[in-house]
Design an enzyme around this catalytic site. Structure first.
Site, PDB file in Angstrom:
ATOM      1  N   ASP A 122       0.829  -1.201   0.000  1.00 57.95           N
ATOM      2  CA  ASP A 122       0.000   0.000   0.000  1.00 57.95           C
ATOM      3  C   ASP A 122       0.868   1.258   0.000  1.00 57.95           C
ATOM      4  O   ASP A 122       1.868   1.311  -0.732  1.00 57.95           O
ATOM      5  CB  ASP A 122      -0.958  -0.043   1.212  1.00 57.95           C
ATOM      6  CG  ASP A 122      -2.270   0.643   0.899  1.00 57.95           C
ATOM      7  OD1 ASP A 122      -2.315   1.872   0.977  1.00 57.95           O
ATOM      8  OD2 ASP A 122      -3.237  -0.048   0.537  1.00 57.95           O
ATOM      9  N   SER A 160     -11.154  -1.255   0.474  1.00 57.26           N
ATOM     10  CA  SER A 160      -9.813  -1.056   1.025  1.00 57.26           C
ATOM     11  C   SER A 160      -9.708  -1.499   2.467  1.00 57.26           C
ATOM     12  O   SER A 160      -8.654  -1.947   2.900  1.00 57.26           O
ATOM     13  CB  SER A 160      -9.457   0.432   1.006  1.00 57.26           C
ATOM     14  OG  SER A 160      -8.974   0.812  -0.222  1.00 57.26           O
ATOM     15  N   HIS A 179      -3.410   5.814   3.776  1.00 61.32           N
ATOM     16  CA  HIS A 179      -4.196   4.627   3.445  1.00 61.32           C
ATOM     17  C   HIS A 179      -3.541   3.327   3.944  1.00 61.32           C
ATOM     18  O   HIS A 179      -4.218   2.438   4.479  1.00 61.32           O
ATOM     19  CB  HIS A 179      -4.348   4.603   1.920  1.00 61.32           C
ATOM     20  CG  HIS A 179      -5.309   3.611   1.386  1.00 61.32           C
ATOM     21  ND1 HIS A 179      -4.925   2.383   0.900  1.00 61.32           N
ATOM     22  CD2 HIS A 179      -6.658   3.657   1.236  1.00 61.32           C
ATOM     23  CE1 HIS A 179      -5.983   1.730   0.470  1.00 61.32           C
ATOM     24  NE2 HIS A 179      -7.051   2.484   0.661  1.00 61.32           N
TER      25      HIS A 179
END
Lengths: 454, 80
Positions: free
Chosen positions: A154, A384, A194
């Site tokens: 990520d 996600s 994220h």
């Protein structure tokens, strides 16, 4: 898919359905319709026949005065049922011509006033997710992620943030982590973003897993402000993960790879059908290395994406079938999203997938108050979040079931079989096989262990 | 370096170096992302990937070896 079936049974049956003092049932209207699972909890509804009030009026136009007839010879009846997604359009087209009494078949879409979408407030908290995943039960059974490498591919992990908000220590395995060329920073010390959300979410079910930080989404492109990477970075990262896997003793191999990323637009790719395309081609190098890593013993999970029809992400540019490339690879678990009420979030991408039809595989939890990576009031959202939540569950299972005892393929099958079905016909393109179900999974593993012992 | 693509090549383990791959394919240094290097895709096949310019990819990719797209990838969230 859920459908409404319009039938014209005999007038006495229509009269019985229309009569307010009689409680006609679906079984009174029809015994059986091929390929349809009838919903017997749904009371059949009489539907009047509409016709133009004036002689010679257009029978198909609603823009004119109409008269409605409930006369038993003219009215019809609606019943409800479900058709397998695999053959939905074919059945809908063929039933009216092939089965007596069937006039038409219509889609029966979900209608909700409170569908969870991108801007919706959090639905529950990460402690709710912990409860739904039955983490105390996992822990009591020795399933806590110990000895399992959990790669988060990520934007990089900020371990201090995860530790602070999870309230417990976090292990980042810097030695086995991978920082792509041109990216500065150290594993576990990247800016909160994220990737930190994803790391937090993996640790809900597998608190003792070792995080392998793989910041492939930190851009290597010059001058851009969008946080993205290139697929070639993912190819290089997966090649590194293969060395991580190969370095583990064969008897205790346990590597889980969580991927909450993908490609939003076909514009950056070659068109489907053209040699060199990624979205639809199993021959692309990334799709090859995904298959090779899985074959060697890694569990690979991909988010299904946020292009669900009800409230898709505005970046979604694929005209249809938005689960593309490795996110739809047959050797990965493609994860859709449900909120903590067990309802599919409106942005969770629906199948079929492009490399493999039966996608998503299963759903897991998202849109809950969790890591606070994006602010105090912002939920961990998107598929996600669902993907790392599911990856944590897989990592927890791997604590006691390394790939030598249960191959990634066997584990995927087990997750399919034990998922909580959200339809009545098994697999569907909204939920896949259903919501990953820890209790059913553990029960199946207990049975498997007993069989192996016997 | 302009647009880049991926190509794949099969190499025996003893000869699996970027230099050897470039020599076999007839690639110059200005056509290859040398920082990316030679990436092992499938050990069982001896299959490797290189990142090269679009022109070079079209010129040297072996049959079935590309050129393949190298699209941007993005995080799937939060939903916008």
């Amino acid at each position: 898919m859920r459908v409404l079936i319009q039938l014209r049974p005999s007038p006495d049956v229509v009269a019985a359905v229309a009569a307010p003092d009689l409680a006609a049932t679906t079984a009174d209207v029809t015994d059986d319709l091929p390929g349809v699972v009838l919903d017997h909890s749904f009371a059949p509804v009489a539907l009047p026949r509409a016709r133009p009030a004036a002689p010679g009026g257009d029978p198909l136009s609603l823009h004119q005065p109409l008269v409605f007839s409930m006369a038993p010879e003219e009215a019809s009846v609606l019943v409800r049922g479900e058709i397998s997604d695999d053959e939905g359009s074919a059945r809908m087209a063929l039933l009216p011509g092939r089965v007596r009494d069937v006039i038409a078949v219509y889609a029966d879409p979900l209608i909700e006033t409170s569908l969870t979408c991108g801007g919706s407030p959090p639905v529950g908290t990460w402690q709710d997710v912990e409860r739904l995943l039955r983490v105390p039960e996992l822990r009591a059974g020795g399933y806590d992620g110990s000895g399992v490498a959990l790669a988060v591919c990520d934007t990089g992990v900020n371990a201090a943030h995860v530790t602070e908000h999870l309230g417990r220590d976090v292990t980042v395995d810097a030695e086995r982590s991978f920082v792509p060329a041109g990216v500065s920073g150290k594993p576990g010390e990247f800016a909160v973003d994220h990737g930190t959300m994803c790391a937090f979410d993996t640790l809900i079910a597998a608190p003792r897993a070792s995080l392998v930080d793989v910041p492939i989404l930190l851009s290597r492109r010059q001058g851009g402000t969008v946080m993205d990477g290139l697929l070639s970075d993912a190819v290089a990262a997966f090649a590194h993960l293969r060395t991580v896997l190969d370095a583990q003793p064969a008897a205790s191999r346990a590597l889980v790879v969580s991927n909450s990323w993908g490609s939003f637009s076909p514009l950056w790719d070659l068109p489907p059908g053209v040699a060199g395309n990624y979205s639809d081609s199993a021959a692309h190098p990334f799709n090859i290395i995904v298959g090779s890593l899985e074959q060697a013993g890694a569990d690979i999970l991909f988010a299904a994406g946020n292009c669900g029809t009800e409230c898709k992400d505005r970046r979604c540019a694929f005209p249809g079938r938005p689960i593309v490339g490795a996110n739809s690879h047959p050797q990965v678990l493609s994860i859709g999203g449900v909120d903590t009420n067990g309802e599919r979030v409106g942005y969770s991408s629906q199948g079929p997938g492009r490399l493999s039809d039966r996608k998503p595989d299963v759903c897991s939890y998202t849109h809950f108050a969790g890591s606070k990576a994006f602010g105090d009031d912002v939920p961990d959202s998107g598929t996600s979040a669902a993907c790392p939540v599911a990856a944590g569950l897989v990592a927890a299972i791997r604590t006691r079931w390394p790939a030598s005892r249960l191959t990634p393929s066997q584990l995927r099958t087990l997750m399919h079989r034990t998922a909580e079905d959200r339809s009545t016909v098994g697999f569907d393109y909204d939920y896949g096989y259903g919501i990953a179900d820890t209790a059913a999974l553990l029960a199946a593993l207990r049975r498997r262990e007993e069989r192996l012992r016997a | 370096m302009g647009g880049m693509v991926l190509i794949t090549v099969e190499l025996p383990p003893a000869e699996a170096t970027l230099e050897e791959a470039m020599r076999r394919l007839g690639l110059g240094e200005d056509e290859v992302d040398t920082a990316y290097g030679l990436v092992l895709l499938a050990p069982e096949q001896g299959l490797y990937a290189l990142r090269v310019t679009e022109d070079a990819g079209r010129r040297v990719a072996p049959p079935g070896g590309g050129p393949f797209s190298d699209p941007p990838i993005e995080p799937y969230g939060p939903p916008r």
